[in-house]
Design an enzyme around this catalytic site. Structure first.
Site, mmCIF file in Angstrom:
data_model
loop_
_atom_site.group_PDB
_atom_site.id
_atom_site.type_symbol
_atom_site.label_atom_id
_atom_site.label_comp_id
_atom_site.label_asym_id
_atom_site.label_seq_id
_atom_site.Cartn_x
_atom_site.Cartn_y
_atom_site.Cartn_z
ATOM 1 N NE ARG A 275 73.488 64.862 57.383
ATOM 2 C CZ ARG A 275 74.719 65.376 57.458
ATOM 3 N NH1 ARG A 275 75.726 64.792 56.842
ATOM 4 N NH2 ARG A 275 74.946 66.471 58.171
ATOM 5 C CE LYS B 201 67.013 52.959 65.811
ATOM 6 N NZ LYS B 201 67.438 52.761 64.427
ATOM 7 C CE LYS C 142 64.339 48.868 63.792
ATOM 8 N NZ LYS C 142 64.191 50.152 63.104
HETATM 9 P P1 13P Z 1 67.684 48.311 58.960
HETATM 10 O O1 13P Z 1 66.277 47.901 58.605
HETATM 11 O O2 13P Z 1 68.460 48.894 57.823
HETATM 12 O O3 13P Z 1 68.416 47.268 59.748
HETATM 13 O O4 13P Z 1 67.553 49.577 59.934
HETATM 14 C C1 13P Z 1 66.635 49.535 60.923
HETATM 15 C C2 13P Z 1 67.148 50.284 62.059
HETATM 16 O O5 13P Z 1 66.562 51.259 62.451
HETATM 17 C C3 13P Z 1 68.378 49.823 62.729
HETATM 18 O O6 13P Z 1 68.516 50.500 63.933
#
Ligand code: 13P
Length: 343
Positions: free
Chosen positions: A46, A137, A220
């Protein structure tokens, strides 16, 4: 709460031409993605994959303002021993951290989930800020289906998102508030619109109750899309229009930026939709100015191809694939992407 710091970081994260790389897959998710391309998952595989992306030398910092990391990655180092958050900061990129601990079954609501991670969150924020994180996030997952989402699903997730955002801000981290309405299912785009409106209303109402400083936060969201299995697929233009309409009606206009997730869209759809939203014109031909920056925080739509090429043995090809998608999405930030630029 240091409002000035939060507002400055938030503005930098959605600076013109820039967006966020979401490289914060949990160990479980990253391991499945590595296995799917034939690589044995381990802390070092990873690390090797992600540090190679971060080391891309084609000035991707002109397109990427921040990188969201997982707990394992924020404690790992580049090949030369430089801690990953220090390396990103040295390139002018803000390190971010995924703070939720995952979506768990919601009691009495089969098939629905509530995101956990509030216990001990203040202490974790303090530690991550000291390591170098400047934003965070938290992802809530909303599934559309028979009787779903329930009011319980909406209210528990909205409450958790707002409490997370308040704690982050108290500790100097800009919270990215992510209520994701999934693309799974056969619902139409109008249903996605209505459910997205419900979770946005609930989330911002909870944010108000909890005292979240909106100019120091980012949202988001998903775009407004029909379910993957819907027979009523929409044009890209219609998706862009419905998304802007929904956000304009349900997101506070003093939020600095909206950073979309890609959510399973193809690389090109994710770029094209963002491009259309940023390039909208009124009937007099003048560019429509949205209240907030419209940007990206893509995971798969920035890295899917880069992961495949890395797994097939080429570090450099993987970096080229990532840098290409980053620059395409950078162009989409002001509506200047077009298909002919794709390779
Ligand atoms: P994706 O753009 O692959 O949906 O991932 C964004 C993300 O951080 C989802 O939590």
């Amino acid at each position: 709460m240091d409002k000035q710091l939060l507002e400055k970081t938030a503005r930098e994260l959605v600076a013109p031409g820039k967006g966020i790389l979401a490289a914060d897959e949990s160990n479980g998710t990253m391991s499945s993605r590595l296995q799917a391309v034939g690589v044995e998952p381990s802390p070092d595989s990873r690390r090797a994959y992600r540090s190679n992306i971060f080391a891309t030398d084609s000035s991707y910092e002109n397109s990427i303002s921040g990188v969201i990391l997982y707990d394992e990655t924020i404690r790992q180092a580049m090949d030369d021993g430089t801690p990953i958050p220090d390396y990103l900061s040295s390139r002018g990129i803000h390190p971010g951290i995924k703070l939720d601990t995952g979506a768990k079954e919601l009691a009495h609501h089969s098939g629905e989930k509530v995101t956990e991670g509030l216990d001990g969150l203040r202490e974790r924020c303090i530690e991550y800020f000291a390591i170098g994180a400047r934003f965070a996030k938290w992802r809530a997952v909303i599934r559309i289906g028979d009787g779903m989402p329930s009011d319980a699903n909406i209210s528990t997730n909205a409450h958790a998102l707002a409490r997370y955002a308040a704690i982050c801000q108290e500790q100097g981290l800009v919270p990215i508030i992510e209520p994701e309405v999934l693309m799974d299912g056969n619902h139409d785009a109008k249903t996605c619109y209505d459910v997205t409106a419900r979770i946005l209303d609930a989330t911002f109402s909870e944010c108000e109750v909890q005292g979240v400083h909106i100019p120091g936060a980012l949202l988001k969201p998903n775009m407004i899309l029909p379910g993957k299995d819907s027979s009523n697929q929409e044009s890209r233009k219609q998706v862009a229009q419905m998304t802007v309409d929904c956000l304009t009606a349900h997101v506070p206009h003093n939020l600095p930026g909206i950073v979309f997730l890609s959510g399973g869209q193809s690389d090109e759809d994710a770029t094209a939709h963002l491009n259309l939203m940023n390039g909208m014109e009124a009937s007099d031909g003048l560019r429509i100015m949205h209240p907030w920056e419209l940007s990206f925080s893509y995971g798969r739509a920035l890295l899917a191809h880069a992961l495949q090429t890395w797994a097939s043995g080429s570090n450099q090809e993987s970096q080229i694939a990532f840098a290409h998608r980053a620059s395409m999405n950078s162009l989409a930030r002001n509506g200047s992407w077009n298909k002919a630029l794709e390779i």
